[in-house]
Design an enzyme around this catalytic site. Sequence first.
Site, short mmCIF file in Angstrom:
data_model
loop_
_atom_site.label_atom_id
_atom_site.label_comp_id
_atom_site.label_asym_id
_atom_site.label_seq_id
_atom_site.Cartn_x
_atom_site.Cartn_y
_atom_site.Cartn_z
CD GLU A 280 -3.27 0.45 2.05
OE1 GLU A 280 -4.05 -0.47 1.77
OE2 GLU A 280 -3.33 1.07 3.12
CD GLU A 283 -2.81 0.83 -4.25
OE1 GLU A 283 -2.76 0.20 -3.16
OE2 GLU A 283 -3.84 0.90 -4.94
CB CYS A 300 -7.23 -2.94 6.33
SG CYS A 300 -5.64 -2.37 5.80
CB SER A 320 -5.48 0.53 -1.21
OG SER A 320 -4.54 -0.51 -1.37
CE LYS A 359 -10.50 -8.35 8.15
NZ LYS A 359 -9.72 -7.85 7.02
CD GLU A 362 -11.56 -9.23 3.52
OE1 GLU A 362 -11.24 -9.72 4.62
OE2 GLU A 362 -10.98 -8.26 3.03
CD GLU A 367 -14.33 -9.89 -5.63
OE1 GLU A 367 -15.36 -10.58 -5.70
OE2 GLU A 367 -14.17 -9.00 -4.77
CB CYS A 504 -9.53 -4.16 14.29
SG CYS A 504 -9.25 -3.70 12.59
#
Lengths: 582, 160
Positions: A280, A283, A300, A320, A359, A362, A367, A504
């Site tokens: 990142e 990037e 994230c 990102s 998560k 996710e 993908e 988190c």
Amino acid sequence: MSKVNITIDGIKMQVPSDYSVLEAAKEMGVDIPTLCYLKGINEIGACRMCLVEIKQARGLQASCVYPVSEGLDIITNSEAIRKARKATLELILSNHDRSCLTCDRNNSCELQAISDKLNIRELKYEGEKTSYLLDDISHSIVRDNNKCILCRRCISMCKNIQTVGVIDATERGFHSNISSPFDLSLGEVPCISCGQCINVCPVGALREKDDTAHVWEAINDKTKHVVVQTAPAVRVAIGEEFGFPIGTGCTKNMVGALRRLGFDKVFDTDTAADLTIMEEGTELLQRIQNGGKLPLITSCSPGWITFCEYNFPDFLENLSTCKSPQQMFGAILKSYYAKKAGIDPKDMVVVSIMPCTAKKSECKRHEMGLDGIADVDYVLTTRELAKMIKEAGIDFKNVSSEHYDDPMGDASGAGVIFGATGGVMEAAIRTVYEIVTGDALEDLNVTAVRGIEGIKEAEVVIGDLVLKAAVASGTGNARKLMEMVQSGEKEYHFIEIMACPGGCVNGGGQPIQPSSVRSKIDLRAERAKAIYSEDMRLSLRKSHENETVKKMYAEFLGEPCGHMSHELLHTHYTAKEKYPMK
Amino acid sequence: MNKECCCENEKIEKLNKVIEEYINVEGALIPVLHEAQEIFGYLPMAVQKQIADGLNISLAEVYGVVTFYSAFTIYPKGQYQINVCLGTACYVKGANDILDQFKKILKVEVGQNTEDHKFSLNACRCVGACGLAPVVTVNEDVYGKLVADDVKGILEKYKD
């Protein structure tokens, strides 16, 4: 704040004039029972448990919404009050699925606790009961309205704090229930799966989708190599499930317990957090240098990603392309590590322990895998891990203190602080500064981006560049920040967003603390303190100095944001329509 | 088909105008819902979505309000609204038998429509014509001093 004189149960006292009667009583040590009340989130006087007598007012008053004023004379304990509270509670219980023994919230239920406290020993009302189907379509959240007591904390959280608003009170009277529009499942509405509703639910009406059975099965299967990774925020909260004070770091006990559970390897997601910073950070520099899309926004937090896909589709190119650390780690484990260890990725099961319910959704995104092999197979929340540890009879407090396995258990303090709001930003600054200037950063503690404020801003001088950064946690704050960026009111190079308020550490999969604890202790701040002290203890505090990560690039990935990285560690996003018409 | 499509677009446009009128008004939701129901006859998901987006509130909140008030319906209503009064006077004069007869002939429950969308059957509270008890209204028409056997004849009148 000016003060007012009031009398509670005959005792005179002075309290700040913005207090409610409930707060004033609490300060005096009078514990007025509450059910719907959750400080700062749900103060609506709905459940009528906190009734008190006020000499200046008629009838009984809900103390959570009654403001103090000069000369107020309050009684908190009388026969009439006790009778009224008890009758209300008995009526709530009469239409409640009282299968406490098998309930997810057995022993952590606020309704159970208050029933004990008010000395309910028999139920007088056996009237009609409502009956609802279990909603378990979402990958992350299960809703059981038979347990719901209509306190509306979940609505306040979802609608007012997170500005997601996929649930509300529907119907009326006896048929009132909390649901999504047109009785759709949480899996069919623009829910971001953040799980904050679970954390505020006083009963067992909301819980995560339980994946522990799958994980036990994998552990039992001797043909499978079962690898576990643990997110940074888990280690500073799991202790709460075993009697440690809030904000105790329990990394080594947790690693020991995970080995006793039978995982073949115990790795640290923080290693992948360091990897994320390399990707990142690169990037960000590339976008700044090559005139790419700015601001760059972190990716994230899967709750935030889903929120962005639904609410800010014009900003998907700003996100990102980096996968989240758990997904990056899964991809690396099933490629680089599998090859090194001589294991067929098909025989490997990657389990993530996350403070997060999003998560779970996710890892199911198509993908998030390569050639039909998912990066991560199962996600357990901190709470689910605690359940497995208890079920296995492991004495968490006295289990042997152990270290993560090599070669993927090596992580920097920069990886650890990912668990608190501002942590990703701070970790990125530590690395980007040194890569750009070639100098060592004097003070590694970037305090401007720390703290529990919803929106934070910082400007960091990096060589010729003044990096403008912003941090938001909680999607309500994220919405505010994004609207300012959208309107051109604010301009940034880099934005960190976490879906949960406080980041988190306060994720939807973390141990649940009751309203009484949350009124006194800010969970976000206490758990974050433990995160930062973990960072301070480590000698390695910068992602780019992580030898494991360096080796990964040298042996396998090549360079950050290179071809291999793009194949394994990066992803893409899709705009989503809210409530598409069939 | 084309005509209907055009008509639907006109309704959507009409609702947009209503929303525009109310966009900065506090407590706009209920009046907008009333007008939307006037325009569409009922409040299906598409209409509630248009209102939620237009007033910048969640669909969940709109749906919550719609299901709270009995004045709003999410199902299309029939061409003829049958209201059987179950107020005290009508009730003691046997309104329940009349309601049952409607249910039997139309094969619907209270709150439902007949399959051909011709009739909606509703039970209501006092219509203020207790002297005529038991009373039934069909749209604007009022029928009083009924017995169950009258029901068939009333329905006949709306055959076409």
